[in-house]
Design a protein around this motif. Structure first.
Motif, PDB file in Angstrom:
ATOM      1  N   UNK B  95     -99.267  36.228  61.325  1.00  0.00           N
ATOM      2  CA  UNK B  95    -100.620  35.695  61.354  1.00  0.00           C
ATOM      3  C   UNK B  95    -101.628  36.765  61.768  1.00  0.00           C
ATOM      4  N   UNK B  97    -103.990  36.196  63.876  1.00  0.00           N
ATOM      5  CA  UNK B  97    -104.114  36.048  65.329  1.00  0.00           C
ATOM      6  C   UNK B  97    -102.777  36.329  66.010  1.00  0.00           C
ATOM      7  N   UNK B  98    -102.822  36.412  67.305  1.00  0.00           N
ATOM      8  CA  UNK B  98    -101.632  36.636  68.113  1.00  0.00           C
ATOM      9  C   UNK B  98    -100.737  35.395  68.036  1.00  0.00           C
ATOM     10  N   UNK B  99     -99.508  35.553  67.552  1.00  0.00           N
ATOM     11  CA  UNK B  99     -98.646  34.378  67.431  1.00  0.00           C
ATOM     12  C   UNK B  99     -97.369  34.520  68.256  1.00  0.00           C
ATOM     13  N   UNK B 100     -97.351  35.513  69.146  1.00  0.00           N
ATOM     14  CA  UNK B 100     -96.190  35.710  70.010  1.00  0.00           C
ATOM     15  C   UNK B 100     -96.275  34.684  71.143  1.00  0.00           C
ATOM     16  N   UNK B 101     -95.152  34.029  71.474  1.00  0.00           N
ATOM     17  CA  UNK B 101     -95.198  33.021  72.538  1.00  0.00           C
ATOM     18  C   UNK B 101     -95.272  33.711  73.902  1.00  0.00           C
ATOM     19  N   UNK B 102     -96.348  33.496  74.653  1.00  0.00           N
ATOM     20  CA  UNK B 102     -96.551  34.265  75.889  1.00  0.00           C
ATOM     21  C   UNK B 102     -95.532  33.955  76.975  1.00  0.00           C
ATOM     22  N   UNK B 103     -94.835  32.811  76.906  1.00  0.00           N
ATOM     23  CA  UNK B 103     -93.890  32.452  77.970  1.00  0.00           C
ATOM     24  C   UNK B 103     -92.469  32.901  77.651  1.00  0.00           C
ATOM     25  N   UNK B 104     -92.283  33.604  76.541  1.00  0.00           N
ATOM     26  CA  UNK B 104     -90.954  34.147  76.243  1.00  0.00           C
ATOM     27  C   UNK B 104     -91.010  35.662  76.296  1.00  0.00           C
ATOM     28  N   UNK B 112     -86.203  34.071  68.346  1.00  0.00           N
ATOM     29  CA  UNK B 112     -86.595  32.663  68.224  1.00  0.00           C
ATOM     30  C   UNK B 112     -86.145  32.038  66.899  1.00  0.00           C
ATOM     31  N   UNK B 144     -92.834  40.483  79.343  1.00  0.00           N
ATOM     32  CA  UNK B 144     -93.590  39.361  78.801  1.00  0.00           C
ATOM     33  C   UNK B 144     -94.736  39.901  77.945  1.00  0.00           C
ATOM     34  N   UNK B 146     -97.798  39.422  77.807  1.00  0.00           N
ATOM     35  CA  UNK B 146     -99.037  39.772  78.505  1.00  0.00           C
ATOM     36  C   UNK B 146     -99.009  41.205  79.023  1.00  0.00           C
ATOM     37  N   UNK B 160     -90.270  39.375  65.004  1.00  0.00           N
ATOM     38  CA  UNK B 160     -89.948  37.939  65.020  1.00  0.00           C
ATOM     39  C   UNK B 160     -89.736  37.417  63.607  1.00  0.00           C
ATOM     40  N   UNK B 161     -90.612  37.837  62.675  1.00  0.00           N
ATOM     41  CA  UNK B 161     -90.508  37.302  61.318  1.00  0.00           C
ATOM     42  C   UNK B 161     -89.367  37.960  60.556  1.00  0.00           C
TER      43      UNK B 161
END
Lengths: 283, 277
Positions: B95, B97-104, B112, B144, B146, B160-161
């Protein structure tokens, strides 16, 4: 600065940089020490002034008691064990109510946010309840659930419920659609997307509500005890009011402040752990 | 060298096809907005296709339809002969925009797609670690998001993709928000990965040079409602680096032709968007 520190293991920095960092560390330690000293000085002066104005007779101890008398009263309540039963009851009411209210708030907030129809139907009712001063319902709870702890647990749960419900609902509604779309394209079903995206995102909102809920929980428990009870910190305060014991009122207030701080520390610690992925912010 | 259309290949080898596809939305104030209109093109398996067009014209809509996130409201879109929502084909979508899950953590993000496919823990971990190395993120597997820069998070999104070996890679201005040097590095990495694995890539960008340097084919779209204005076959030699491609003979001609197609559309789109703002 000649080298980049990114990915560079510590210890291989040039001497000059090492020296600057060490100086910086010392400065920060000094600042922290200064801050602690300042806080102690301010608190001690306020207590000193309080003691002094009563001691020289500017204010009568009947109205404001005296720090030394309060300290003695606190010692008495703890050394005789008188306070423990009441403390345990009030804390039980606050904590049980906090958990029940939070659990119900998270569950219903989550469900309400899943369905637009449920949300639309519920929202006016919840807004109406929320704009009502919730402690006003305390007398009803005493009638329904009696003078024991259950009526206070009910009141605390109700007060906490709304704060947590609203935040859970708002949290669910503020999930970044890009994250949900991304995981759906990767092959996640709706349940997996909720579990892996919506829930972790909403936890940040839940904890924000929990932090405000702690003081709400204590207010609920103590006000409930004011209305009708046979034990608890609020009950002690009602007794002390009846006999015009200002000192006892102050010492119970101090006990309540420490209970609140303790609960806050527990929630804060849990939050730090659950939300450890969040970037550290300067405190 | 000729700048002819590349879309006249025999049917059957196409991995997806847009046939007179269109997409209209109803906005919250009741107006109908047409994002995509009468769009027909097809892409062969293993092709690297870039789409350029003015900002806000409807390029993202094209990707979203293929990803099954939204449906065409007219015409048809077929993904291996099926509607995109019903296709079982694995799709990777990077995407804008940022689509990385911040809590993983980085590794947990990368694996994932494999978690969702019930791949055993040790197998998916090994794959994620390989991808983290391949995308130049070694040493950050346990960080993380962040703690990473924007460019590094883009690498994570790419890893990821790639983790679940999708047949189609949809990329929506993936490198748009990055600084020029990071962008160049990632473009090269993408070309290297594509050379090895030959996924079908549909790459949306507003950077003409990027489109020519990377793709086999550049589709130029008009201002909203987006239609296809032109379709260029890029016959610069491969394998090529993203930077070197810019010095190849022929690059400037493509650039000039596409720019001349695009310029009036950018003006037109600015008037549309200006009227909305």
């Amino acid at each position: 600065m000649t080298t980049s520190t990114q990915g560079n293991p510590a210890g291989s920095l040039p001497a000059e940089e090492e020296r600057l960092l060490a100086a910086d560390r010392v400065r920060q330690q000094q600042k922290a020490r200064q801050r602690t000293i300042d806080r102690i000085v301010v608190t001690a002066s306020l207590i000193g002034i309080w003691e002094f104005v009563v001691w020289i007779g500017w204010v009568h101890p009947f109205f404001v008691s005296r720090p030394s008398l309060i300290a003695i009263d606190l010692w008495k309540m703890f050394s005789t064990g008188f306070i423990f039963k009441h403390l345990a009851i009030t804390m039980w009411e606050a904590i049980a109510g906090l958990f029940i209210g939070a659990a119900l708030g998270i569950a219903t907030g989550f469900i309400a946010a899943l369905s637009q129809r449920v949300a639309d139907a519920l929202i006016p009712l919840i807004v109406a309840f929320n704009s009502m001063p919730r402690v006003a319902i305390a007398p009803l709870f005493v009638i329904w659930l009696g003078f024991g702890p259950s009526s206070k647990i009910g009141l605390v749960a109700l007060v906490v419920y709304f704060a947590v419900f609203f935040n859970t609902f708002s949290g669910m509604r503020s999930v970044d659609p890009v994250l949900t779309n991304s995981i759906r394209v990767m092959g996640a079903n709706r349940i997996q997307a909720l579990w892996m995206v919506s829930l972790p995102h909403t936890m940040a909102w839940v904890f924000a509500a929990m932090n405000t809920s702690i003081s709400l929980a204590l207010i609920g428990a103590v006000v409930g005890e004011f209305i009708g009870s046979t034990a608890g910190i609020g009950w002690i305060m009602v007794q002390a009011t009846g006999t015009l014991e200002t000192t006892r009122l102050f010492s119970t207030m101090i006990v309540l402040a420490f209970v609140g701080a303790g609960l806050f520390a527990i929630v804060n610690w849990t939050e730090q752990y659950v939300l450890r992925w969040r970037p550290r912010t300067a405190n | 060298m000729s700048l002819v259309s590349a879309s006249n290949a025999a049917s059957g080898e196409f991995i997806f096809e847009f046939k007179h596809a269109g997409k209209s939305f109803i906005t919250s104030d009741g107006k109908v907005v047409t994002a995509l209109q009468d769009t027909t093109f097809s892409v062969r398996r293993g092709d690297f296709v870039a789409i350029v067009g003015p900002s806000g014209c409807g390029k993202t809509t094209t990707l979203n339809i293929l990803a099954g996130l939204t449906e065409a409201t007219s015409g048809s879109v077929l993904l291996e002969g099926k509607r995109p929502g019903e296709s079982k084909l694995d799709i990777g979508y990077v995407f804008q925009q940022d689509s990385v899950l911040p809590w993983r953590k980085v590794l947990d993000n990368v694996e994932l797609g494999l978690v969702l496919r019930n791949v055993p823990k040790d197998k998916r971990r090994a794959k994620a670690e390989a991808l983290v190395r391949m995308t130049g993120l070694q040493g950050f597997g346990n960080s993380y998001p962040a703690e990473l820069s924007g460019g590094m998070r883009k690498r994570v999104a790419l890893a990821m993709t790639l983790a679940y070996d999708p047949s189609i890679l949809l990329m929506d201005e993936p490198f748009g928000a990055l600084d020029a040097q990071t962008r160049m590095v990632l473009q090269d990495e993408l070309l290297r990965i594509w050379n090895e694995q030959k996924q079908t890539i549909l790459f949306v960008t507003h950077d003409i040079a990027e489109a020519i340097a990377l793709a086999d084919r550049v589709i130029v779209m008009t201002a909203r409602p987006a239609r296809i204005k032109n379709d260029y076959a890029i016959s610069l030699p491969r394998p090529r680096g993203a930077a070197e491609a810019r010095f190849q003979p022929g690059f400037d001609e493509y650039y000039k032709a596409i720019w001349e197609d695009l310029r009036p559309e950018i003006d037109a789109q600015r008037q549309i968007s200006g009227g909305n703002a």
